[in-house]
Design a protein around this motif. Structure first.
Motif, PDB file in Angstrom:
ATOM      1  N   ILE A 128     -29.317  16.162  21.406  1.00 27.21           N
ATOM      2  CA  ILE A 128     -28.588  15.082  20.738  1.00 27.21           C
ATOM      3  C   ILE A 128     -27.245  15.596  20.222  1.00 27.21           C
ATOM      4  N   PHE A 132     -23.392  14.422  21.430  1.00 26.94           N
ATOM      5  CA  PHE A 132     -22.301  13.974  20.573  1.00 26.94           C
ATOM      6  C   PHE A 132     -21.088  14.893  20.640  1.00 26.94           C
ATOM      7  N   VAL A 135     -19.263  13.654  23.557  1.00 27.69           N
ATOM      8  CA  VAL A 135     -18.669  12.343  23.297  1.00 27.69           C
ATOM      9  C   VAL A 135     -17.221  12.481  22.827  1.00 27.69           C
ATOM     10  N   MET A 149     -21.034   4.953  27.355  1.00 22.68           N
ATOM     11  CA  MET A 149     -21.222   5.494  26.006  1.00 22.68           C
ATOM     12  C   MET A 149     -22.333   4.738  25.289  1.00 22.68           C
ATOM     13  N   GLY A 150     -22.299   3.425  25.368  1.00 19.82           N
ATOM     14  CA  GLY A 150     -23.345   2.623  24.742  1.00 19.82           C
ATOM     15  C   GLY A 150     -24.711   2.933  25.326  1.00 19.82           C
ATOM     16  N   GLY A 152     -25.614   5.748  26.760  1.00 19.58           N
ATOM     17  CA  GLY A 152     -25.982   7.093  26.315  1.00 19.58           C
ATOM     18  C   GLY A 152     -26.519   7.092  24.897  1.00 19.58           C
ATOM     19  N   ILE A 153     -25.862   6.351  24.020  1.00 19.63           N
ATOM     20  CA  ILE A 153     -26.319   6.257  22.630  1.00 19.63           C
ATOM     21  C   ILE A 153     -27.694   5.595  22.575  1.00 19.63           C
ATOM     22  N   VAL A 156     -30.260   8.175  23.693  1.00 19.19           N
ATOM     23  CA  VAL A 156     -30.474   9.178  22.646  1.00 19.19           C
ATOM     24  C   VAL A 156     -31.358   8.592  21.547  1.00 19.19           C
ATOM     25  N   ALA A 157     -31.081   7.348  21.165  1.00 21.37           N
ATOM     26  CA  ALA A 157     -31.893   6.692  20.143  1.00 21.37           C
ATOM     27  C   ALA A 157     -33.333   6.522  20.621  1.00 21.37           C
TER      28      ALA A 157
END
Length: 168
Positions: A128, A132, A135, A149-150, A152-153, A156-157
């Motif tokens: 994680i 970032f 990023v 990006m969205g 990927g986030i 990760v979440a």
């Protein structure tokens, strides 16, 4: 002959002490190098903000260095947990951990699955943090990059959620 072979096999578990000591050395090196890097960053920070020297994209440089240090500290923690786990599983139980309530359950390894779960959580945190860090270099000049990006986030979440849910 059978008795000798069994003794030899049982005693060979002490070879894992090489892995334990290697992990301790690696952990000490990572903690030391990361702390030194943070000290250098502090000197550079004072140089920029107190003495007014100009460094292009200094904020990005600082964030990148801090994330790298966190990544290195987490890797050092992986080495510590692995060393303690290998020692407890193959050599002997650490009485100090069991007697000392402040040591907590994090460093107490009961089984190979226990070690795997603890290492998996810290490795997930390393991934994680690395995500970032990467990023920071993404350019948002294309709508597709924002979508990636969205995504990927979100992933990760999701990984963090399942990592947390797996412990219950």
């Amino acid at each position: 002959m059978k008795n000798f072979l069994e003794k030899l096999l049982w005693s060979s578990r002490y070879m894992t002490i090489l892995a334990v000591w290697s992990c301790i050395v690696g952990m000490a090196l990572l903690f030391t190098l990361s702390a030194i890097d943070m000290g250098k960053l502090l000197v550079e920070f004072v140089d920029v903000y107190v003495f007014g020297h100009d460094v292009p994209n200094f904020h990005t440089v600082v964030v990148s260095h801090v994330i790298t240090a966190v990544d290195d500290f987490l890797l050092a923690i992986v080495l510590l947990i692995f060393a303690l786990g290998v020692y407890e599983l193959h050599i002997d139980k650490l009485d100090f951990i069991r007697e000392n309530e402040t040591a907590g359950k994090l460093l107490q390894i009961e089984s190979l699955d226990d070690l795997k779960d603890r290492l998996g959580k810290v490795i997930l945190m390393i991934l994680i943090v690395s995500f970032f860090k990467n990023v920071l270099s993404v350019k948002f000049d294309d709508p597709l990059n924002i979508l990636y990006m969205g995504g990927g986030i979100f992933l990760v979440a999701l990984a963090s959620y399942f990592g947390h849910k797996g412990s219950h």
